[in-house]
Write an enzyme that holds these catalytic residues in place. Sequence first.
Site, PDB file in Angstrom:
ATOM      1  N   HIS A 190      43.490  31.736  39.898  1.00  0.00           N
ATOM      2  CA  HIS A 190      43.472  32.765  40.946  1.00  0.00           C
ATOM      3  C   HIS A 190      43.911  32.161  42.281  1.00  0.00           C
ATOM      4  CE1 HIS A 190      42.520  36.814  42.110  1.00  0.00           C
ATOM      5  NE2 HIS A 190      41.759  36.396  43.114  1.00  0.00           N
TER       6      HIS A 190
ATOM      7  N   ASP B 201      43.890  33.013  35.123  1.00  0.00           N
ATOM      8  CA  ASP B 201      43.099  33.618  36.203  1.00  0.00           C
ATOM      9  C   ASP B 201      41.698  33.959  35.699  1.00  0.00           C
ATOM     10  OD1 ASP B 201      42.079  35.198  38.315  1.00  0.00           O
ATOM     11  OD2 ASP B 201      44.079  35.914  38.828  1.00  0.00           O
TER      12      ASP B 201
ATOM     13  N   SER C 211      45.421  39.530  45.136  1.00  0.00           N
ATOM     14  CA  SER C 211      44.116  39.941  44.606  1.00  0.00           C
ATOM     15  C   SER C 211      43.729  41.337  45.104  1.00  0.00           C
ATOM     16  CB  SER C 211      43.058  38.877  44.963  1.00  0.00           C
ATOM     17  OG  SER C 211      41.856  39.091  44.268  1.00  0.00           O
TER      18      SER C 211
END
Length: 256
Positions: free
Chosen positions: A233, A200, A129
């Site tokens: 995610h 995501d 991320s």
Amino acid sequence: MSFTGPSVGAACSRTCRRAFEFGRTYVVRPKGKHQATIVWLHGLGDNGSSWSTLLETLPLPNIKWICPSAPQQPITLFGGFPSTAWFDVNDLSEHAKDDMEGLDSAAAYVASLLATEPPEIKLGVGGFSMGAATALYSATSFVQGKYENGNPYPVNLSAVVGLSGWLPCAKVLSSKIQGVDGAASRAASLPILLCHGKGDDVVPFKFGEKSSQQLIANGFGDVTFKSYNGLGHYTIPEEMDEVCAWLTTKLGLDGK
């Protein structure tokens, strides 16, 4: 294409830059012959401990993992509420501005962790991320030969991994590296692995896909992009297996 916010105190002189105090660093020692060292960067609100625990389980005995913890800093997206973060995040959109001061500070810290490794050890940076964004910014700084603030980039990268992330400064990348001595050859030969889940809901899949396309369009000649149906995610064993296989190949690890 990034989520980062404008640099705090942009009107200040260089003497009133933000102070970044990085947290605890966790190190996973190689279980076999030490051939590579990789700095691995966590996501927003996390710390180095959770990733060091996961990385220790991977069948990569030749890699030393360094897992630093980001500074606590106010996050614009959270209304100024502090969180562990490598740089400030302003807006979840493709049109947000980049926090160059934060990115420079984080990338320089990563490089400082790698700079003390023995000269024969291959060096890499990876992350998840926001950590992936910092890793990719490190890659472009390496190719450019310097940070945005003009300081030279001090280490030679052999591998970059980004999971569920994005490429900071994507729209200006071509102007940053065009005409820079050695940039084209560094871009052409630097292996980069990007992985992204199609489900995501934090960092949209299209951001990862466009990051890959932007790198390739700017002469990065060894970019691998892997997508995962239904992945949100977070990471899954299938993705980490891909990372292990890719690193073993690109870094020439002997597995012993």
